[in-house]
Motif scaffolding. Structure first.
Motif, short mmCIF file in Angstrom:
data_model
loop_
_atom_site.label_atom_id
_atom_site.label_comp_id
_atom_site.label_asym_id
_atom_site.label_seq_id
_atom_site.Cartn_x
_atom_site.Cartn_y
_atom_site.Cartn_z
N GLY A 161 0.80 -1.21 0.00
CA GLY A 161 0.00 0.00 0.00
C GLY A 161 0.84 1.26 0.00
N ASN A 162 2.10 1.16 -0.43
CA ASN A 162 2.96 2.34 -0.48
C ASN A 162 2.66 3.13 -1.75
OD1 ASN A 162 5.14 3.81 0.83
ND2 ASN A 162 6.29 3.35 -1.01
N PRO A 163 2.25 4.40 -1.63
CA PRO A 163 1.94 5.19 -2.82
C PRO A 163 3.16 5.41 -3.70
CG PRO A 163 1.01 6.21 -0.87
CD PRO A 163 1.93 5.12 -0.40
N GLN A 164 2.95 5.32 -5.00
CA GLN A 164 4.02 5.61 -5.96
C GLN A 164 3.87 7.07 -6.38
OE1 GLN A 164 4.33 2.93 -9.26
NE2 GLN A 164 5.78 4.21 -10.34
N ILE A 165 4.76 7.89 -5.89
CA ILE A 165 4.76 9.32 -6.18
C ILE A 165 6.10 9.66 -6.82
CG2 ILE A 165 4.61 11.65 -5.17
CD1 ILE A 165 2.01 10.13 -4.82
N ALA A 166 6.05 10.47 -7.86
CA ALA A 166 7.28 10.84 -8.57
C ALA A 166 8.23 11.61 -7.65
CB ALA A 166 6.95 11.70 -9.78
N LYS A 167 9.52 11.39 -7.87
CA LYS A 167 10.56 12.10 -7.12
C LYS A 167 10.38 13.60 -7.33
CE LYS A 167 15.58 12.47 -6.97
NZ LYS A 167 16.84 11.97 -7.50
N ALA A 168 10.31 14.34 -6.22
CA ALA A 168 10.14 15.80 -6.29
C ALA A 168 10.43 16.41 -4.93
CB ALA A 168 8.71 16.13 -6.72
N ASN A 169 10.78 17.69 -4.95
CA ASN A 169 11.04 18.43 -3.72
C ASN A 169 9.83 19.26 -3.33
OD1 ASN A 169 13.82 17.70 -3.26
ND2 ASN A 169 14.33 18.95 -5.03
N GLY A 170 9.67 19.49 -2.02
CA GLY A 170 8.63 20.39 -1.55
C GLY A 170 7.49 19.70 -0.82
N ASP A 171 6.61 20.52 -0.29
CA ASP A 171 5.47 20.03 0.48
C ASP A 171 4.42 19.36 -0.40
OD1 ASP A 171 3.93 19.85 3.00
OD2 ASP A 171 2.59 21.28 2.01
N ALA A 172 4.17 19.87 -1.60
CA ALA A 172 3.09 19.34 -2.44
C ALA A 172 3.23 17.84 -2.73
CB ALA A 172 2.98 20.14 -3.74
N PRO A 173 4.39 17.34 -3.14
CA PRO A 173 4.48 15.90 -3.39
C PRO A 173 4.34 15.08 -2.10
CG PRO A 173 6.61 16.95 -3.78
CD PRO A 173 5.61 18.04 -3.57
N VAL A 174 4.79 15.61 -0.98
CA VAL A 174 4.62 14.90 0.30
C VAL A 174 3.14 14.84 0.65
CG1 VAL A 174 5.10 14.98 2.79
CG2 VAL A 174 6.94 15.39 1.13
N GLN A 175 2.43 15.94 0.44
CA GLN A 175 0.98 15.93 0.71
C GLN A 175 0.25 14.98 -0.23
OE1 GLN A 175 -0.18 17.16 3.49
NE2 GLN A 175 1.91 17.88 3.87
N ALA A 176 0.71 14.86 -1.48
CA ALA A 176 0.12 13.90 -2.42
C ALA A 176 0.34 12.47 -1.92
CB ALA A 176 0.71 14.08 -3.82
N TYR A 177 1.52 12.19 -1.41
CA TYR A 177 1.82 10.87 -0.84
C TYR A 177 0.88 10.59 0.33
CZ TYR A 177 4.45 7.08 1.39
OH TYR A 177 4.82 5.88 1.96
#
Length: 156
Positions: free
Chosen positions: A31-47
């Protein structure tokens, strides 16, 4: 004519990009989300938003606790995991979803007091696992977060 074609291409590209942003992330093993490598709060919030079931609430609580404990914390997604760090000192903590728990990795965890309970193959790294019915001791975890943020972190 060239201007019209260029305008249409731009509109198509914009629609494709919007679909990619709105698309639900794929969940990998455990159940680990696959989120593209990126910096910042937005990708962490997407995860965090993509963390399944009870893990979503754990992710929100951990993120809020980290932000409260370490003002100005840096965030990024690397290797399908949120990482937290301090500018100039590297990454001190990572989060990862597994089937039955959320793993919190302290990259210099062996230096924390008390030492987080789960050992790693790496002598410096220690883990803390959060299971569905666990009561999170926020005072203890905040202490680990604070200590970890003050140590030299992992540099990628």
């Amino acid at each position: 004519m060239a201007q019209t074609t260029s305008k249409k291409s731009a509109q198509v590209a914009k629609k494709v990009a919007a679909k990619q942003v709105d698309a639900k992330p794929t969940l990998r093993a455990g159940g680990n989300p696959q989120i593209a490598k990126a910096n910042g709060d937005a990708p962490v919030q997407a995860y965090i938003a993509a963390m399944p079931g009870w893990k979503h609430d754990v992710g929100r609580r951990l993120d809020a606790l980290i932000v409260r404990t370490v003002p100005g914390v840096r965030k990024a997604i690397k290797w399908n995991s949120p990482l937290y760090g301090v500018e100039g000192r590297g990454w001190f903590l990572g989060i990862h979803c597994f089937t039955k728990y959320v793993k919190v990795a302290f990259f210099r965890g062996a230096a924390l007091r008390p030492v987080p309970p789960v050992e790693s193959k790496d002598k410096d790294t220690r883990y803390f696992h959060i299971h569905e019915d666990d009561q999170l001791n926020e005072e203890l975890v905040a202490g680990w977060i604070r200590q970890a943020s003050e140590l030299p972190g992992w540099v990628s």
